[in-house]
Write an enzyme that holds these catalytic residues in place. Structure first.
Site, PDB file in Angstrom:
ATOM      1  N   TYR A 143      33.076  22.676  37.104  1.00 55.90           N
ATOM      2  CA  TYR A 143      32.872  23.827  36.477  1.00 55.90           C
ATOM      3  C   TYR A 143      34.010  24.968  36.931  1.00 55.90           C
ATOM      4  O   TYR A 143      34.170  25.092  38.004  1.00 55.90           O
ATOM      5  CB  TYR A 143      31.441  24.477  36.520  1.00 55.90           C
ATOM      6  CG  TYR A 143      31.391  25.682  35.609  1.00 55.90           C
ATOM      7  CD1 TYR A 143      31.409  25.716  34.235  1.00 55.90           C
ATOM      8  CD2 TYR A 143      31.204  26.869  36.321  1.00 55.90           C
ATOM      9  CE1 TYR A 143      31.178  26.887  33.473  1.00 55.90           C
ATOM     10  CE2 TYR A 143      30.790  28.261  35.719  1.00 55.90           C
ATOM     11  CZ  TYR A 143      30.975  27.849  34.258  1.00 55.90           C
ATOM     12  OH  TYR A 143      30.706  29.039  33.485  1.00 55.90           O
ATOM     13  N   ASP A 238      39.874  25.263  43.136  1.00 54.63           N
ATOM     14  CA  ASP A 238      38.699  26.190  42.497  1.00 54.63           C
ATOM     15  C   ASP A 238      37.559  26.315  43.628  1.00 54.63           C
ATOM     16  O   ASP A 238      36.647  25.436  43.897  1.00 54.63           O
ATOM     17  CB  ASP A 238      38.085  25.747  41.168  1.00 54.63           C
ATOM     18  CG  ASP A 238      37.366  26.883  40.908  1.00 54.63           C
ATOM     19  OD1 ASP A 238      36.750  27.790  41.435  1.00 54.63           O
ATOM     20  OD2 ASP A 238      36.566  26.701  39.588  1.00 54.63           O
ATOM     21  N   LYS A 266      32.432  34.793  44.005  1.00 60.21           N
ATOM     22  CA  LYS A 266      30.980  34.784  44.869  1.00 60.21           C
ATOM     23  C   LYS A 266      31.136  35.233  46.220  1.00 60.21           C
ATOM     24  O   LYS A 266      30.923  36.399  46.091  1.00 60.21           O
ATOM     25  CB  LYS A 266      30.721  32.987  44.869  1.00 60.21           C
ATOM     26  CG  LYS A 266      30.249  32.715  43.271  1.00 60.21           C
ATOM     27  CD  LYS A 266      29.690  31.334  43.134  1.00 60.21           C
ATOM     28  CE  LYS A 266      29.057  30.944  41.663  1.00 60.21           C
ATOM     29  NZ  LYS A 266      29.997  29.956  40.960  1.00 60.21           N
TER      30      LYS A 266
HETATM   31  C1  LIG Z   1      30.336  29.988  39.522  1.00 63.42           C
HETATM   32  C2  LIG Z   1      31.758  29.453  39.497  1.00 63.42           C
HETATM   33  C3  LIG Z   1      32.862  29.728  38.261  1.00 63.42           C
HETATM   34  C4  LIG Z   1      32.470  30.973  37.541  1.00 63.42           C
HETATM   35  O1  LIG Z   1      32.485  32.001  38.119  1.00 63.42           O
HETATM   36  P1  LIG Z   1      31.845  33.233  37.242  1.00 63.42           P
HETATM   37  O2  LIG Z   1      32.005  34.402  38.459  1.00 63.42           O
HETATM   38  O3  LIG Z   1      30.227  32.675  37.222  1.00 63.42           O
HETATM   39  O4  LIG Z   1      32.552  33.329  36.188  1.00 63.42           O
HETATM   40  C5  LIG Z   1      34.088  29.177  38.530  1.00 63.42           C
HETATM   41  N1  LIG Z   1      34.230  28.125  39.340  1.00 63.42           N
HETATM   42  C6  LIG Z   1      33.240  27.685  40.158  1.00 63.42           C
HETATM   43  C7  LIG Z   1      33.718  26.328  41.029  1.00 63.42           C
HETATM   44  C8  LIG Z   1      32.177  28.185  40.287  1.00 63.42           C
HETATM   45  O5  LIG Z   1      31.165  27.879  41.063  1.00 63.42           O
END
Ligand SMILES: *Cc1c(COP(=O)(O)O)cnc(C)c1O
Length: 426
Positions: A143, A238, A266
């Site tokens: 994601y 990511d 995060k």
């Molecule tokens: C949480 C997450 C996102 C999205 O971040 P948001 O702050 O919720 O928009 C993108 N990539 C990864 C791997 C994530 O865990």
């Protein structure tokens, strides 16, 4: 007695779609009423009935120090008094940029944004702008936020372009997104053999936390690096979830593989809206105002969020922080495995740093399709069993779990005992 969570959920559903501002919070996968949180401290939060839970989601990763860490609270309180937002640069943005770059050697420059979605979307645009190519490669189960081009699932057949996973995303928007199976070397080779000259970037969660917890094998991650280099594509890690969570240097530090671009979020905000993307100077200087790739944000580098992020990074940089966190997380994972084994339940689990995943099966899955073979009913029973016993894990079987520095030995032991109790009644 009236259940306050029920009352709040009813009120919420009248004014907010599904009653929540992010879908997984609605408990749709597991059923039941979402817990409305009133307050949090350390490893715990309390719902609207004032019931206490040991928190294993930590706001989906950011709360690595636990809730309300005194040094972070102090930094935020001080920042708030100085103003919420200026729309003009601040010294604190430089300090945070310097702190991030010092910890992630693959990044020479960084830009701050407000969410992981925004960071991933911007990194993607930058990769396309810098390479002058259109095609992007991603993996099923990873994601990268909810930007249009990334809301895509595999089409039929190997290495084909994907289909949108959301209404409102026209097929044309994802026609340049190739979706491959995670850890499938053959598909990876095939995709680059067929499309190599058109590939702008390959984006991957090198330790995936959005299909529960699944590691890319070292061989697979290494091959991603080699193929990108060979074909002039950019490798994007990511690390919104893994950055400063699996270790001080992220998944790239754990795997020993250097991406071109890194996406963070995060933990770097410590619970405030803050994310970032960065990489080599020559690529980052393609961004506006220096270069032709446009990207901007009213609240980017917000002074309160950067204060929270900086204070958090300072705490996690202290010697021994990750060793202690990893040890604690392993104690949890090993304890859960032992509890399941003692009760004859199929179970396996894995962790890295303060991030973990467990599976109601004997083998650790290597890809999304295998994760999704988990017995839903069994997972939901375990989820609700734990919830009843005051342990809050992610309300969906395809999510990872998070331990914070505030979790005590007793919290971990209580969690394992609760799980064993549930396993024993199967
Ligand atoms: C949480 C997450 C996102 C999205 O971040 P948001 O702050 O919720 O928009 C993108 N990539 C990864 C791997 C994530 O865990």
């Amino acid at each position: 007695m009236t259940d306050q969570n029920d009352l709040l959920f009813e009120r919420a559903r009248a004014v907010i779609p599904g009653g929540v501002n992010s879908p997984v919070r609605a408990f749709k996968a597991v059923g039941g009423t979402p817990r409305f949180i009133q307050r949090a401290q350390g490893a715990y939060f309390w719902d609207a009935n004032d019931k206490r839970y040991i928190d294993y989601i930590g706001s989906w990763g950011p709360m690595i120090l636990g809730h309300g860490h005194p040094a972070v609270v102090e930094a935020v309180q001080k920042a708030v008094l100085e103003g919420f937002s200026y729309g003009a640069p601040t010294e604190r943005e430089i300090e945070l940029a310097e702190a991030i770059l010092a910890l992630v050697p693959s990044m020479e420059m960084v830009r701050l944004v407000s969410s992981g979605t925004e960071a991933a979307m911007s990194a993607l645009r930058l990769a396309r702008g810098a390479t002058g190519r259109k095609t992007i490669v991603k993996f099923e189960g990873c994601y990268h936020g909810h930007a249009d081009a990334l809301l895509v699932k595999a089409g039929s057949g190997l290495a084909t372009f994907g289909n949108p996973t959301s209404a409102g995303v026209p097929p044309e928007v994802v026609q340049h997104t190739l979706v491959l199976e995670y850890n499938n070397l053959q598909q990876l080779e095939e995709a680059f053999a067929l499309h190599g000259k058109d590939i702008a970037c390959l984006m991957i969660e090198a330790i995936a936390g959005n299909m529960n917890f699944v590691r890319a094998t070292h061989e697979f991650a290494k091959r991603c690096r080699e193929l990108c280099t060979q074909h002039g594509a950019l490798l994007i890690f990511d690390e919104v979830m893994t950055g400063f969570r699996v270790g001080l240097h992220g998944a790239q530090g754990v795997l020993g593989i250097t991406p071109d671009l890194t996406v963070l979020g995060k933990v770097i905000g410590g619970g405030m809206p803050l994310a970032a993307f960065g990489g080599p100077r020559a690529i980052m200087e393609q961004l506006a105002p220096l270069g032709p790739v446009y990207q901007a944000g009213t609240l980017s580098g917000n002074p309160v969020a950067t204060a929270c992020g900086l204070a958090t990074l300072k705490e996690i940089s202290k010697p021994g922080f990750y060793e202690a966190l990893a040890k604690k997380t392993r104690t949890l994972v090993d304890g859960l495995k032992a509890a399941a084994a003692a009760e004859g339940q199929p179970f396996n689990a894995d962790s890295e740093g303060g991030m973990f995943g467990f599976f109601l099966m004997n083998e650790l899955p290597q890809n999304y399709a295998t994760v999704m073979t988990t017995d839903n009913a069994q997972f939901n029973a375990l989820f609700h069993g734990l919830l009843d016993r005051g342990v809050y894990i992610a309300p969906a079987l395809y999510e990872a779990g998070f331990v914070s520095a505030a979790h005590s030995e007793d919290d971990i032991a209580a969690t394992i005992a609760a799980a064993r109790d549930i396993f024993s009644k199967r």
